[in-house]
Design a protein around this motif. Structure first.
Motif, PDB file in Angstrom:
ATOM      1  N   MET B   1       0.834  -1.206   0.000  1.00 10.34           N
ATOM      2  CA  MET B   1       0.000   0.000   0.000  1.00 10.34           C
ATOM      3  C   MET B   1       0.865   1.251   0.000  1.00 10.34           C
ATOM      4  O   MET B   1       1.956   1.233   0.540  1.00 10.34           O
ATOM      5  N   LYS B   2       0.354   2.299  -0.592  1.00 13.25           N
ATOM      6  CA  LYS B   2       1.082   3.564  -0.677  1.00 13.25           C
ATOM      7  C   LYS B   2       0.297   4.601   0.121  1.00 13.25           C
ATOM      8  O   LYS B   2      -0.924   4.705  -0.028  1.00 13.25           O
ATOM      9  N   LEU B   3       0.999   5.348   0.969  1.00 17.39           N
ATOM     10  CA  LEU B   3       0.318   6.325   1.829  1.00 17.39           C
ATOM     11  C   LEU B   3      -0.428   7.354   0.978  1.00 17.39           C
ATOM     12  O   LEU B   3       0.153   7.986   0.093  1.00 17.39           O
ATOM     13  N   GLY B   4      -1.708   7.529   1.268  1.00 14.13           N
ATOM     14  CA  GLY B   4      -2.513   8.490   0.520  1.00 14.13           C
ATOM     15  C   GLY B   4      -2.640   9.813   1.249  1.00 14.13           C
ATOM     16  O   GLY B   4      -2.024  10.032   2.295  1.00 14.13           O
ATOM     17  N   ARG B   5      -3.451  10.664   0.678  1.00 11.54           N
ATOM     18  CA  ARG B   5      -3.667  11.992   1.241  1.00 11.54           C
ATOM     19  C   ARG B   5      -4.317  11.892   2.628  1.00 11.54           C
ATOM     20  O   ARG B   5      -5.168  11.028   2.854  1.00 11.54           O
ATOM     21  N   TYR B  90      -6.960   8.601   6.159  1.00 13.02           N
ATOM     22  CA  TYR B  90      -6.137   8.597   4.946  1.00 13.02           C
ATOM     23  C   TYR B  90      -6.932   8.045   3.766  1.00 13.02           C
ATOM     24  O   TYR B  90      -7.712   7.102   3.923  1.00 13.02           O
ATOM     25  N   GLU B  91      -6.667   8.615   2.599  1.00  8.87           N
ATOM     26  CA  GLU B  91      -7.312   8.133   1.377  1.00  8.87           C
ATOM     27  C   GLU B  91      -6.531   6.966   0.758  1.00  8.87           C
ATOM     28  O   GLU B  91      -5.307   6.912   0.872  1.00  8.87           O
ATOM     29  N   TRP B 101      -5.138  -5.634   2.469  1.00  8.88           N
ATOM     30  CA  TRP B 101      -3.788  -5.307   2.945  1.00  8.88           C
ATOM     31  C   TRP B 101      -3.713  -5.342   4.476  1.00  8.88           C
ATOM     32  O   TRP B 101      -2.856  -6.004   5.060  1.00  8.88           O
TER      33      TRP B 101
END
Lengths: 149, 149
Positions: B1-5, B90-91, B101
């Protein structure tokens, strides 16, 4: 006063090392800055960047770990051993104008204006006067507005 | 997963009316949305916009007031009568991928994926598995990325 950018959210942690692992490997953070000590404040600090809209930088997470026996973070961690949300930090254009604004409203300011983790002047306001939110006010730092990964 | 806004910070309050006064008249917020009830979640909600970089919208403040006798916010306010920081949101691009995840990492997810205050699917993660932070994950809403005042 006009509401400024939410520069960062302060998150207390018993271990910045463990928090870096958490933000990188659980939350997927890509841009995690180098931790550093702020001895006068009694904290070790590490910033985690989050993305904003449209290629801009978003609100950062400021990880704060106690540094030394007198750290102000010990009390927070005694109540919240796993860590947690500690403060909110908003930017203002002029720190002296902002200090005057809050003083005139009768809000308790915690100590003198000093240089914060971004190298610009900051002060803190008492959570009991701010609807339960420990609030940091910081003068807007220059540059660094664009997200890269 | 990639950190979102960082879409919003949830702030519990005993009174949205009082918080609106605080954000407008003390903190200088300009864009405060219309409060609304989320009966299924047991909360009344109100979003306060903050500015991001370069004309974009920043992270919002989500004010949450208990609605009804069984509201999950009563416990938080019993411990923090003035209110305070309640959760971080977080988005993510895809809510089902994100749920999978966190499940695979063994993180406790609080209830089913449901429609949140922005009309997109969300779920919450247990603060004990998230370094003390009650964490909401939401699928990125469309539009609304630009700040106006």
């Amino acid at each position: 006063m006009k509401l400024g950018r939410l520069n960062h959210i302060g998150v207390a942690t018993p271990s910045i090392e463990e928090s870096i692992h958490y933000y990188r490997d659980v939350m997927g953070a890509i841009n995690i800055r180098e931790p550093f000590d702020m001895e006068e404040q009694g904290v070790k600090v590490c910033f985690v960047d989050t993305p904003g809209y449209d290629g801009t930088s978003g609100t950062q997470i400021e990880l704060i770990e106690p540094l030394g026996a007198d750290s102000p973070i010990h009390g927070f961690l005694a109540k919240n051993p796993a860590g947690g949300q500690h403060h909110l930090c908003y930017e203002v254009e002029d720190i002296d104008d902002a200090r005057k604004w809050f003083e005139e409203l009768g809000k308790r300011i915690l100590g003198p204006t000093r240089i914060g983790a971004h190298g610009t002047p900051i002060f803190f306001l008492h959570p009991k006067d701010m609807m339960g939110q420990l609030t940091e006010i910081m003068q807007t730092p220059e540059g660094d507005g664009y997200w890269s990964n």
